[in-house]
Design a protein around this motif. Sequence first.
Motif, PDB file in Angstrom:
ATOM      1  N   GLU A  70      73.474  -7.877  -8.033  1.00 59.94           N
ATOM      2  CA  GLU A  70      73.293  -6.448  -7.810  1.00 59.94           C
ATOM      3  C   GLU A  70      71.998  -6.152  -7.051  1.00 59.94           C
ATOM      4  O   GLU A  70      71.984  -5.310  -6.155  1.00 59.94           O
ATOM      5  CB  GLU A  70      73.298  -5.688  -9.147  1.00 59.94           C
ATOM      6  CG  GLU A  70      74.630  -5.738  -9.874  1.00 59.94           C
ATOM      7  CD  GLU A  70      74.905  -7.080 -10.575  1.00 59.94           C
ATOM      8  OE1 GLU A  70      73.955  -7.864 -10.845  1.00 59.94           O
ATOM      9  OE2 GLU A  70      76.093  -7.351 -10.840  1.00 59.94           O
ATOM     10  N   ARG A  73      72.520  -7.226  -3.404  1.00 63.38           N
ATOM     11  CA  ARG A  73      73.451  -6.312  -2.745  1.00 63.38           C
ATOM     12  C   ARG A  73      72.780  -4.969  -2.447  1.00 63.38           C
ATOM     13  O   ARG A  73      72.920  -4.429  -1.354  1.00 63.38           O
ATOM     14  CB  ARG A  73      74.698  -6.101  -3.592  1.00 63.38           C
ATOM     15  CG  ARG A  73      75.735  -5.244  -2.856  1.00 63.38           C
ATOM     16  CD  ARG A  73      76.973  -4.951  -3.672  1.00 63.38           C
ATOM     17  NE  ARG A  73      77.740  -6.148  -3.905  1.00 63.38           N
ATOM     18  CZ  ARG A  73      78.051  -6.623  -5.112  1.00 63.38           C
ATOM     19  NH1 ARG A  73      77.647  -6.013  -6.204  1.00 63.38           N
ATOM     20  NH2 ARG A  73      78.756  -7.722  -5.232  1.00 63.38           N
ATOM     21  N   THR A  76      70.354  -5.452   0.457  1.00 64.21           N
ATOM     22  CA  THR A  76      71.020  -5.797   1.706  1.00 64.21           C
ATOM     23  C   THR A  76      71.743  -4.611   2.329  1.00 64.21           C
ATOM     24  O   THR A  76      71.642  -4.393   3.538  1.00 64.21           O
ATOM     25  CB  THR A  76      72.028  -6.944   1.470  1.00 64.21           C
ATOM     26  OG1 THR A  76      71.319  -8.062   0.945  1.00 64.21           O
ATOM     27  CG2 THR A  76      72.727  -7.345   2.760  1.00 64.21           C
ATOM     28  N   TYR A  77      72.445  -3.844   1.528  1.00 66.15           N
ATOM     29  CA  TYR A  77      73.345  -2.828   2.075  1.00 66.15           C
ATOM     30  C   TYR A  77      72.903  -1.386   1.882  1.00 66.15           C
ATOM     31  O   TYR A  77      73.676  -0.466   2.153  1.00 66.15           O
ATOM     32  CB  TYR A  77      74.743  -3.038   1.493  1.00 66.15           C
ATOM     33  CG  TYR A  77      75.325  -4.359   1.926  1.00 66.15           C
ATOM     34  CD1 TYR A  77      75.590  -4.626   3.265  1.00 66.15           C
ATOM     35  CD2 TYR A  77      75.569  -5.369   1.001  1.00 66.15           C
ATOM     36  CE1 TYR A  77      76.099  -5.841   3.667  1.00 66.15           C
ATOM     37  CE2 TYR A  77      76.091  -6.593   1.396  1.00 66.15           C
ATOM     38  CZ  TYR A  77      76.351  -6.810   2.733  1.00 66.15           C
ATOM     39  OH  TYR A  77      76.857  -8.017   3.135  1.00 66.15           O
ATOM     40  N   PHE A 135      79.460 -12.533  -0.358  1.00 61.42           N
ATOM     41  CA  PHE A 135      79.636 -11.261  -1.060  1.00 61.42           C
ATOM     42  C   PHE A 135      81.116 -10.936  -1.227  1.00 61.42           C
ATOM     43  O   PHE A 135      81.512 -10.325  -2.201  1.00 61.42           O
ATOM     44  CB  PHE A 135      78.958 -10.116  -0.294  1.00 61.42           C
ATOM     45  CG  PHE A 135      77.486  -9.999  -0.546  1.00 61.42           C
ATOM     46  CD1 PHE A 135      76.996  -9.702  -1.804  1.00 61.42           C
ATOM     47  CD2 PHE A 135      76.591 -10.147   0.494  1.00 61.42           C
ATOM     48  CE1 PHE A 135      75.637  -9.576  -2.039  1.00 61.42           C
ATOM     49  CE2 PHE A 135      75.231 -10.022   0.281  1.00 61.42           C
ATOM     50  CZ  PHE A 135      74.754  -9.731  -0.992  1.00 61.42           C
TER      51      PHE A 135
END
Length: 144
Positions: A70, A73, A76-77, A135
């Motif tokens: 988590e 992620r 990264t996004y 991912f």
Amino acid sequence: MSEQYHLAQANILYAVDSLKSEALASFHELALDIDALARKAPGFVFRLESLFDVPEDPYMLNVSVWESMESLRDFTYRGEHADSLKIRRTWFKPPRGAPSVLWWLPAGSLPDVDESMARLGTLNAKGPTPEAFTFRRMFPPPVS
């Protein structure tokens, strides 16, 4: 979050020109900002950037370790890093295989360049497995 395992990631980027060229100057400026954001991000553990300015094929290997899927992620996004992904083709060629790989490692251990390149090789050779995944196809941490 697994207290016994952390999530490692490595991504490889093939540059459009020498890593020392003017064409990549704006990337290096942005990379300093992104690195500072990563180091302050929740769940960040470690980062290693290796530059290989081979004349005929310059590339960069970025390796980081995070407390959880988590936290990686989210970094990264979301936010400024996500924005940088949209313009990466300014500085880097399309990937030749899997551009990034994820794997679990015991908390407290750190990956190196050789291990990271081997994990990318495993992903490209076998597809996602518990040893090297993405991912899109994730695996949980090992059960101890």
